[in-house]
Design a protein around this motif. Sequence first.
Motif: not given
Length: 362
Positions: A330-358
């Motif tokens: 469960v810890g590995i899965i949680a870290l993976g999900l948190l990594s996804l949140l962190a990556i999509t918070s970066l401006p270069s990634i967030a700018n490539s997502l529309n509002w529904r995807e984010f």
Amino acid sequence: GVLGSGDFARSLAVRLVCSGFKVVVGSRNPKRKASLFPAAAEVTFQAEAVKKADVIFVAIFREHYSTLCDLADVLAGKILVDVSNNTEINHHKESNAEYLASLFPACTVVKGFNVISAWTLQSGARDGNKQVLICSNNQEAKRTIAEIAQVMGFTPVDMGCMSSACEIENIPLRLLPAWKIPIFLALGLFLCFFTYNLIRQVIHPYIREQKNKLYKIPIEVVNTTLPCVSYVMLSLVYLPGVLAACSQLYYGTKYRRFPDWLDQWLQHRKQIGLLSFLCAALHAVYSLCLPMRRSHRYLLIDTAVKQAVEKKMTIWVEEEVWRMEIYISVGIIALGLLSLLAITSLPSIANSLNWREFSFIQ
């Protein structure tokens, strides 16, 4: 035209030449400095350079602006681009650009390119997404410099009139202004949880049983503290959104301004979330290093010796085994999900997502 022969002047000349501009460099020692500039750039005396250029980048220190006063007649009617910075925030009462404009009232002064480093200028199109902040009292001059910045591969940003120059000059001197509150928050939480875990794991056993467990401080105590900080910081990312929604429901409108403390909290959510991810990632690394410690090996040997003395064939406990397996999974899965949140918070990634995807990822 480029006045100056320092690192920034050389990098600026290189980038201008590579962008297709005809460049003339003004130097007090042109023969000695000529080899430092690209062959396509003409290096001559300042007076000659000023005569041949309509747009002149002033790449010298503020203290040396007065040395150009002898060229005031030749500079009249030309665009001067002030690229300088100070060594301290608000070091002078007036900005460097305003000071330059006061020395040469017959010129049009534009503040720009001061937030771009010499390294960025030299690295070429790979850093073409960098913003160039521009301000001036003359719209036509700003448009001219903005076009030059675009040709060089930068993104010009109009910051308004010359009164904004002081703010632009302070930007390179600020050290992570959006991160100060989140960092202090994370350090405060870390200190609180570290103190609690230190008392619980080290001080309490020593007082009650006279056991010396100081060896736990560098790894175990820190490793127990990091996840506590991580999940509290993560909760602080989403809590202000809930409070904001409750505020809107209470007042029956979304147009009422939030209190300053809530507004500041909402603006720092990304930084708080990334610090939460950092603590979680450090916790994972610390956890992987637990079996590598010498103290852990000694404990394993002690357990094996006790098992041999007591003539036990096995000490396998099914419940504890399953509990740890599920805990790590469960810890590995949680870290993976948190990594996804962190990556999509970066401006270069967030700018490539529309509002529904984010929103879906959140």
